[in-house]
Design an enzyme around this catalytic site. Structure first.
Site, short mmCIF file in Angstrom:
data_model
loop_
_atom_site.label_atom_id
_atom_site.label_comp_id
_atom_site.label_asym_id
_atom_site.label_seq_id
_atom_site.Cartn_x
_atom_site.Cartn_y
_atom_site.Cartn_z
N ASP A 18 24.28 -3.40 -18.98
CA ASP A 18 23.05 -3.44 -18.10
C ASP A 18 23.07 -4.80 -17.48
OD1 ASP A 18 20.77 -2.93 -16.76
OD2 ASP A 18 19.58 -2.97 -18.65
N ASN A 66 20.36 7.85 -13.49
CA ASN A 66 21.08 6.97 -12.35
C ASN A 66 21.18 7.78 -10.85
OD1 ASN A 66 23.15 4.88 -14.47
ND2 ASN A 66 21.00 4.53 -13.87
C1 FPP Z 1 23.48 -1.22 -14.89
O1 FPP Z 1 23.11 -2.25 -14.35
C2 FPP Z 1 24.73 -0.51 -14.71
C3 FPP Z 1 25.07 0.58 -14.14
C4 FPP Z 1 24.01 1.50 -13.87
C5 FPP Z 1 26.34 1.12 -13.94
C6 FPP Z 1 27.36 0.59 -14.74
C7 FPP Z 1 28.61 0.73 -13.87
C8 FPP Z 1 29.71 -0.28 -13.96
C9 FPP Z 1 29.59 -1.28 -14.89
C10 FPP Z 1 30.89 -0.24 -13.05
C11 FPP Z 1 31.85 0.91 -12.86
C12 FPP Z 1 32.05 1.65 -14.24
C13 FPP Z 1 33.24 1.64 -14.69
C14 FPP Z 1 33.44 2.44 -16.15
C15 FPP Z 1 34.51 1.28 -13.92
P1 FPP Z 1 21.97 -2.24 -13.27
O2 FPP Z 1 22.38 -1.66 -11.94
O3 FPP Z 1 20.80 -1.19 -13.88
O4 FPP Z 1 21.34 -3.82 -13.32
P2 FPP Z 1 19.76 -4.33 -13.25
O5 FPP Z 1 18.99 -3.73 -14.32
O6 FPP Z 1 20.07 -5.80 -13.19
O7 FPP Z 1 19.35 -3.88 -11.85
#
Ligand code: FPP
Length: 247
Positions: A18, A66
């Site tokens: 996250d 998501n």
């Molecule tokens: C949460 O951060 C993260 C995600 C919803 C996606 C995770 C994806 C990756 C790390 C990259 C692709 C994955 C792989 C396995 C290659 P957020 O967007 O919710 O962050 P925020 O809460 O700060 O907005």
């Protein structure tokens, strides 16, 4: 890494990655840049787990919730995932890593689904570590899916209600064959489970860190494992009972 007690490593680490969006904002970049940087953390953590000797690593890459994010962000995440899978097959093969996926993967865009299926098939015989990606995953969805399949099997006379033990139930989950997580890590200072591995986390140790996922590297992972190694896992027993069991 040398500070770790090799005899008390978690067998299964699960991570809620996250803070990509906040990392991007902090660096005056768009959200997608945060996800791109987050992919570097994925590479680094997979490599570190393999080196340390963690047999199971599960990453929450895309939740069923998501899917409701802006279309552009979902598309970008799918693109990153597709590229990651294409670029990592060679490393997974070299490092003897098996890839699995949990979640409603049939609903993924066809390009991602194809490369995912191909990577899973090509790494199926690898034995040093299992990397599981949770994609279109939701804990409620997974449990409902299991219940529906049990009801269908009961109708067909394959199972009776008295046979539905914890162990048999687990055979109907996406995680069949994967041990329950010993350690859950969530980055970015959020203290929630967010519908991740709800059944499987009954006795998991939780570790929360303020570090944003794109900044998370091997040293942060080692800190989390060191903290895990300080915990006494009682599984509902008393401390005395646990110590007697160990001796
Ligand atoms: C949460 O951060 C993260 C995600 C919803 C996606 C995770 C994806 C990756 C790390 C990259 C692709 C994955 C792989 C396995 C290659 P957020 O967007 O919710 O962050 P925020 O809460 O700060 O907005």
């Amino acid at each position: 890494m040398d500070r770790l007690d090799k005899t008390r490593l978690p067998r299964h680490i699960a991570i809620i990655m996250d803070g990509n969006g906040r990392w991007a904002r902090k660096h005056s970049l768009g959200r997608i840049a945060g996800h791109r940087k987050g992919t570097e953390s994925v590479r680094s953590v997979v490599e570190a787990c393999r080196r340390i000797g963690i047999p199971f690593l599960t990453l929450y890459a895309f939740s069923s919730e998501n899917r409701s994010r802006p279309e552009k962000e979902v598309e970008a995440l799918m693109g990153l995932l597709e590229r990651y899978l294409k670029s990592e097959l060679e490393t997974m093969t070299k490092n003897n890593i098996r890839l699995l996926a949990i979640g409603e993967t049939a609903a993924l865009p066809s390009g991602v689904k194809a490369v995912l299926d191909e990577t899973i098939a090509k790494t199926a015989g690898n034995t040093a570590m299992t990397l599981t990606l949770a994609l279109n995953y939701g804990g409620h969805d997974e449990i409902l899916h299991a219940v529906r399949r049990i009801v269908d099997d009961a109708r067909r006379g394959i199972i009776e209600s008295r046979d539905v033990t914890e162990q048999r139930f687990e055979d109907y989950l996406h995680t069949k064959g994967i041990p329950d997580p010993d350690l859950l890590i969530r980055t970015s200072g959020e203290y929630r489970v967010s519908n991740f591995l709800l059944w499987q986390m009954a006795y998991t140790e939780f570790y929360f860190t303020e570090t944003l996922w794109p900044d998370f590297r091997e040293e942060h992972l080692v800190e989390a494992i060191l903290e895990y190694q300080k915990r006494e896992r009682r599984f509902g027993l008393t401390s005395d009972q646990v110590h007697k069991k160990r001796s």
